[in-house]
Design a protein around this motif. Structure first.
Motif, mmCIF file in Angstrom:
data_model
loop_
_atom_site.group_PDB
_atom_site.id
_atom_site.type_symbol
_atom_site.label_atom_id
_atom_site.label_comp_id
_atom_site.label_asym_id
_atom_site.label_seq_id
_atom_site.Cartn_x
_atom_site.Cartn_y
_atom_site.Cartn_z
ATOM 1 N N THR A 168 -1.667 5.634 5.458
ATOM 2 C CA THR A 168 -2.175 4.314 5.115
ATOM 3 C C THR A 168 -1.083 3.269 5.195
ATOM 4 N N ASP A 169 -1.501 2.013 5.424
ATOM 5 C CA ASP A 169 -0.545 0.911 5.450
ATOM 6 C C ASP A 169 -0.402 0.324 4.050
ATOM 7 N N LYS A 170 0.274 -0.817 3.952
ATOM 8 C CA LYS A 170 0.541 -1.405 2.641
ATOM 9 C C LYS A 170 -0.729 -1.784 1.895
ATOM 10 N N SER A 171 -1.787 -2.080 2.632
ATOM 11 C CA SER A 171 -3.055 -2.442 1.999
ATOM 12 C C SER A 171 -3.934 -1.239 1.729
ATOM 13 N N GLY A 172 -3.408 -0.033 1.996
ATOM 14 C CA GLY A 172 -4.165 1.185 1.758
ATOM 15 C C GLY A 172 -5.130 1.541 2.869
ATOM 16 N N ASN A 173 -5.110 0.808 3.977
ATOM 17 C CA ASN A 173 -6.070 1.034 5.050
ATOM 18 C C ASN A 173 -5.596 2.134 5.998
ATOM 19 N N TYR A 174 -6.548 2.847 6.564
ATOM 20 C CA TYR A 174 -6.253 3.878 7.564
ATOM 21 C C TYR A 174 -7.350 3.874 8.614
ATOM 22 N N GLU A 175 -7.051 4.470 9.760
ATOM 23 C CA GLU A 175 -8.044 4.648 10.815
ATOM 24 C C GLU A 175 -7.610 5.848 11.643
ATOM 25 N N LEU A 176 -8.580 6.707 11.998
ATOM 26 C CA LEU A 176 -8.241 7.956 12.669
ATOM 27 C C LEU A 176 -9.362 8.363 13.613
ATOM 28 N N SER A 177 -8.977 8.705 14.844
ATOM 29 C CA SER A 177 -9.935 9.208 15.828
ATOM 30 C C SER A 177 -10.151 10.704 15.600
ATOM 31 N N LYS A 210 -6.045 0.195 -7.103
ATOM 32 C CA LYS A 210 -4.893 -0.369 -6.414
ATOM 33 C C LYS A 210 -4.709 0.359 -5.079
ATOM 34 N N PRO A 211 -4.474 -0.378 -3.997
ATOM 35 C CA PRO A 211 -4.251 0.284 -2.704
ATOM 36 C C PRO A 211 -2.953 1.084 -2.707
ATOM 37 N N LEU A 212 -2.969 2.198 -2.012
ATOM 38 C CA LEU A 212 -1.804 3.068 -1.943
ATOM 39 C C LEU A 212 -1.293 3.140 -0.509
ATOM 40 N N GLU A 213 0.011 2.945 -0.348
ATOM 41 C CA GLU A 213 0.655 3.026 0.959
ATOM 42 C C GLU A 213 1.215 4.434 1.176
ATOM 43 N N PHE A 214 1.277 4.841 2.457
ATOM 44 C CA PHE A 214 1.872 6.115 2.877
ATOM 45 C C PHE A 214 1.080 7.332 2.405
ATOM 46 N N VAL A 215 -0.204 7.174 2.108
ATOM 47 C CA VAL A 215 -1.050 8.331 1.814
ATOM 48 C C VAL A 215 -1.350 9.054 3.136
ATOM 49 N N ASN A 216 -1.178 10.378 3.148
ATOM 50 C CA ASN A 216 -1.406 11.161 4.357
ATOM 51 C C ASN A 216 -2.884 11.543 4.471
ATOM 52 N N ILE A 217 -3.499 11.208 5.605
ATOM 53 C CA ILE A 217 -4.868 11.609 5.913
ATOM 54 C C ILE A 217 -4.762 12.631 7.047
ATOM 55 N N VAL A 255 -1.857 -14.049 -2.931
ATOM 56 C CA VAL A 255 -3.247 -14.126 -2.513
ATOM 57 C C VAL A 255 -3.721 -12.696 -2.328
ATOM 58 N N LYS A 256 -4.848 -12.362 -2.882
ATOM 59 C CA LYS A 256 -5.317 -10.982 -2.901
ATOM 60 C C LYS A 256 -5.418 -10.401 -1.495
ATOM 61 N N GLY A 257 -4.803 -9.240 -1.346
ATOM 62 C CA GLY A 257 -4.915 -8.501 -0.096
ATOM 63 C C GLY A 257 -3.808 -8.731 0.903
ATOM 64 N N VAL A 258 -2.935 -9.735 0.692
ATOM 65 C CA VAL A 258 -1.838 -10.009 1.628
ATOM 66 C C VAL A 258 -0.555 -10.234 0.837
ATOM 67 N N ASP A 259 0.553 -9.727 1.364
ATOM 68 C CA ASP A 259 1.835 -9.838 0.695
ATOM 69 C C ASP A 259 2.531 -11.142 1.030
ATOM 70 N N SER A 260 3.189 -11.715 0.030
ATOM 71 C CA SER A 260 4.102 -12.838 0.198
ATOM 72 C C SER A 260 5.359 -12.501 -0.589
ATOM 73 N N TRP A 261 6.460 -13.210 -0.297
ATOM 74 C CA TRP A 261 7.671 -12.937 -1.068
ATOM 75 C C TRP A 261 8.598 -14.145 -1.122
ATOM 76 N N ILE A 262 9.457 -14.095 -2.140
ATOM 77 C CA ILE A 262 10.485 -15.111 -2.369
ATOM 78 C C ILE A 262 11.811 -14.392 -2.502
#
Length: 824
Positions: free
Chosen positions: A65-74, A47-54, A666-673
């Motif tokens: 990381t963002d809500k999808s668990g993604n990060y990018e760092l120079s 499961k992707p984790l949000e707010f993980v510190n790299i 839908v896998k990988g993107v958030d929706s809400w009601i």
């Protein structure tokens, strides 16, 4: 994200980046060689984790990381680097790498839940869950298809939030009005223009979505550290740059640029926006020469002197101009069996200006790792004016509705004609000057926060407005031989009259002092984790010599031995809203400086439940609330104008339930009601209750995201909103008598976005020059997809039979918009 070398070479080849550099004096970046790591962080269940510190080994450079668990760092190139990934409740993970210049390397990370029996450690950080705040992804504000293009579009999709005007960024929360919401940016309260009469005048809201790092919203029951409003809090933090980034977007209605960078101890974050929605306004019933122009420039500059001390400066300048030369208006209303048409021929001119600026400087000192003290000085200045003279010559007629008739759809019988003239020369100037001292300390299981604020407000307001109608108030004069004249013994009145005439010059100075202290205390039993946030707020206002005390409490319980991940919470508090200039001003331009604060007691019980469906994460949030309202200032609303009646006071209540389901349909993107049910009423003394102008029984919204299978770069977003009708009050007399309450028809709207992500981390374009960007997206929006004619107000006319008819003022019809955005 690209490295400094690519930036240096790319500037010569890419005109857009040259524009960035020229406009913002961008980045004298280091010529050191750089590389990039990126990837996704998941738990042991994938499961992707949000707010993980790299964080890199130096402890100074990092990201999350963002809500999808993604990060990018120079990172520096040609250097062996050790980095770590850490998150509350999970074992830290360290990894080592060496990259060449310009190299991009994907490093996916899986961290496991901490198996040590440490009290207070849960799968998700419960510090946010245990409060009444909901943390939102600010990127969603740029994704949601909407007509306004600001953060407000995202807030309006939340439960408990009501809005029936897509042209306005304003919203009401749980039975309150627009003035009961407070907005903070980096801990500084921000304001909006005063004289705006319609959503067309508003332009750009203060918050720039390109600059936002975090976004939290509370619909009630919030903590003592948040100020003196009764309904909601929007708490926004702008980005802290760690390296060079830039972005830009352009659409048929707006354009924006943003740039950020860190140069040694100095960081800057700058954004500019321009909006001209004449293409949207020209789709409305009133035709003419629209010339709206809304410009906004913001900057956040920070210099770090040491690891313990930094100075930050936040500045904003907004210049808004609205010009209109109206020509005609044709509005049809009624039913399929009985329809009317009002045709108005207009002459005149309107020019409104709303200019404001804000500056704040923050001195931030960290004595140690567990303590922080901030001293903030801020100033806000607003200069606004309205100038309009509009001559309206109107004709009201019935429309032939018999389909078999040769004149079907044509005007069949005139039923009214008349003239009305509106005039305004209004000038408003205000200044708000504030000094804040805030502090926080972490003491084992306690988190202590405190603050003291002094605020001075100065207002100058010159009012000169009137409206002239014909002798019968939008109808033909009834001469003794006219149809509809029923009393020949009474001499007819042919005179012209002013429906209203307000002339006043008001000045007001206010001194406010407020202070708060609060503590968050975590304690644990064998099977339950508890969190209590309790605090008290006090405030004094000199103009009415009023002192208020506001105790507030939030309690949460998290059962650790349940199979289900559920957290329960309860909040209560005594909230007050001291009057400002707007609340003190009555409809005749007279100030009532002796009025007291409006008050509200909140009771909010809620639940936060995390669960899985189809092996995807979902969250269900619900709140049941009751608000006991006293010493209220009654008001009426016309479009976005709130007219208070400070000579009167009422008591009332608001009660309801809010629910939201969010997850990966839908896998990988958030929706809400979101679904809200609410009832809110007022009464004078012991009289009968009446519906408040913000009473909306049902409010329902859906935001859906999807993408084409096997072609994920083609995406779809749908934003649907349905709200039952609000009460219609044309005067305070109708507000209080309630002999017969009419309501607007339900507000229904669907906006559609069709996106093509041309360039991303995973995809490249066949056009090589685009691959220099980290993201290039093209979005086509169909606004008001179903072309539903929603009503925002009524123009009331009286026909020759003496019948009062409400001619609806419609909002925007279906419209197409195209938006191109790039990120570097």
């Amino acid at each position: 994200m690209q490295n400094a070398g690519i930036i240096t070479n790319g500037l010569k080849k890419n005109r857009l980046l040259i524009v960035f550099s020229f406009l913002f004096c961008c980045s004298i970046n280091s010529f050191a060689q750089r590389a990039t790591i990126f990837g996704k962080v998941t738990d042991n269940n994938n499961k992707p984790l949000e707010f993980v510190n790299i964080v890199l080994g130096d402890g100074k450079t990092g990201t999350s990381t963002d809500k999808s668990g993604n990060y990018e760092l120079s990172v520096p190139a040609d250097t062996t680097i050790t980095a770590s990934a850490s998150f509350l409740g999970y074992d830290s993970y360290s990894f080592t790498f060496t990259l060449k210049n310009n190299e991009r390397k994907r490093i996916n990370i899986s961290i496991v839940e901490n198996t040590t029996n440490i009290q207070g450690v849960t799968i998700e950080d419960n510090e946010v869950r245990s409060t009444t705040f909901e943390r939102l992804d600010p990127k969603m504000a740029q994704i949601i298809p909407n007509a306004s293009g600001d953060i407000g579009a995202l807030i309006k999709t939340l439960p408990g939030v009501t809005s029936t005007n897509e042209l306005s960024s304003q919203y009401s929360v749980r039975g309150g009005n627009y003035d009961e919401n407070i907005v903070y940016v980096n801990g500084i309260e921000v304001f909006r223009p005063y004289l705006t009469r319609t959503g067309q005048h508003e332009g750009l809201s203060f918050v720039n979505p390109d600059l936002v790092s975090s976004l939290s919203f509370s619909a009630g029951g919030f903590e003592a550290r948040y100020g003196d409003k009764m309904s909601s809090v929007l708490d926004i933090t702008y980005k802290t740059p760690t390296e060079f980034h830039a972005s830009g977007s352009i659409s048929l209605m707006s354009a924006s640029l943003h740039v950020e960078d860190k140069i040694n101890k100095f960081t800057y974050l700058v954004g500019a926006r321009q909006k001209s929605n004449s293409i949207l306004l020209n789709t409305m019933d009133t035709k003419g020469q629209y010339k709206p122009s809304f410009t906004d420039v913001q900057a956040l500059l920070t210099y770090t002197f040491s690891k313990n001390f930094n100075i930050s400066v936040l500045g904003n300048y907004s210049r808004n101009s609205y010009k209109l030369v109206p020509e005609t208006r044709v509005t049809e209303s009624g039913t399929s069996e009985k329809a009317n048409r009002m045709t108005v021929y207009m002459e005149g001119y309107e020019h409104d200006k709303f200019n404001n600026g804000m500056g704040a400087v923050s001195f931030n000192y960290n004595p140690n790792i567990n303590s922080k003290i901030s001293f903030i000085l801020s100033a806000y200045q607003s200069v606004e004016s309205e100038k309009y003279d509009i001559f309206n010559d109107y004709y009201l007629s019935e429309i032939e509705t018999e389909e078999d008739s040769d004149s079907y759809g044509e005007e069949s019988e005139p039923i009214g004609t008349g003239v009305f003239i509106t005039h305004g020369r209004n000038y408003y100037q205000s200044g708000v000057y504030t000094a804040d001292v805030k502090g926080s300390s972490q003491l084992k299981q306690h988190s202590l926060q405190w603050g003291v604020q002094y605020r001075f407000e100065n207002v100058y307001d010159k009012i000169d407005k009137w409206k002239m109608v014909d002798s019968a108030g939008y109808n033909l004069p009834k001469t003794p031989d006219s149809l509809g004249y029923i009393n020949p013994s009474v001499q007819p009145d042919y005179s012209m009259e002013l429906k209203y005439n307000v002339k006043a010059i008001n000045t007001l100075q206010l001194n406010r002092v407020s202070a708060y202290v609060q503590d968050s205390w975590k304690f644990y039993s064998k099977n339950v984790d508890f969190n209590i946030t309790y605090g008290i707020r006090a405030a004094y206002l000199d103009v009415n010599n009023e002192f208020n005390i506001s105790p507030r409490l939030t309690f949460s319980a998290y059962p650790t031995n349940w199979k289900q991940d559920i957290l329960f919470r309860f909040s209560t508090g005594y909230y007050f809203q001291p009057p400002g200039y707007k609340e003190m001003l009555d409809k005749n331009g007279i100030l009532h400086t002796d009025i007291k604060s409006q008050k509200s007691i909140h009771f909010v019980a809620g639940m936060d439940w995390n669960f899985d469906i189809w092996n995807r994460p979902f969250k269900f949030i619900t709140d049941v609330y009751y608000k006991h309202l006293t010493n209220l200032i009654p008001y009426t609303i016309d479009n976005v104008i709130i007219q208070y009646h400070p000579e009167l006071t009422t008591n009332g209540y608001a009660t309801g339930i809010d629910m939201k389901l969010v997850g990966e349909l839908v896998k990988g993107v958030d929706s809400w009601i979101s679904l809200s049910l609410m009832n809110t009423k007022d009464r004078i003394g012991d009289g009968n209750y009446y519906l408040r102008p913000s009473d909306q029984l049902v409010n329902f919204s859906i935001f859906l995201q999807d993408y084409i299978p096997k072609y994920p770069k083609f995406k779809v977003q749908i934003n649907l909103m349905i709200g039952t009708g609000l009460p219609i009050y044309t005067s305070e007399d109708e507000l209080f008598t309630q002999e017969k309450v009419f309501k607007y028809t339900s507000y229904k709207r669907v906006d559609l976005g069709l996106g093509w992500q041309i360039v991303s981390d995973e995809t490249q374009s066949k056009w090589q020059f685009l691959n220099k960007f980290s993201d290039v997206s093209l979005v086509a929006e169909v606004l008001n997809l179903l072309d539903i004619r929603n009503k925002i107000s009524y123009t009331w006319v009286t026909d020759i039979y003496g019948i009062s008819r409400g001619i609806p003022d419609y909002l925007t019809p279906i419209m197409f918009n195209l938006k191109l955005s790039v990120k570097y």
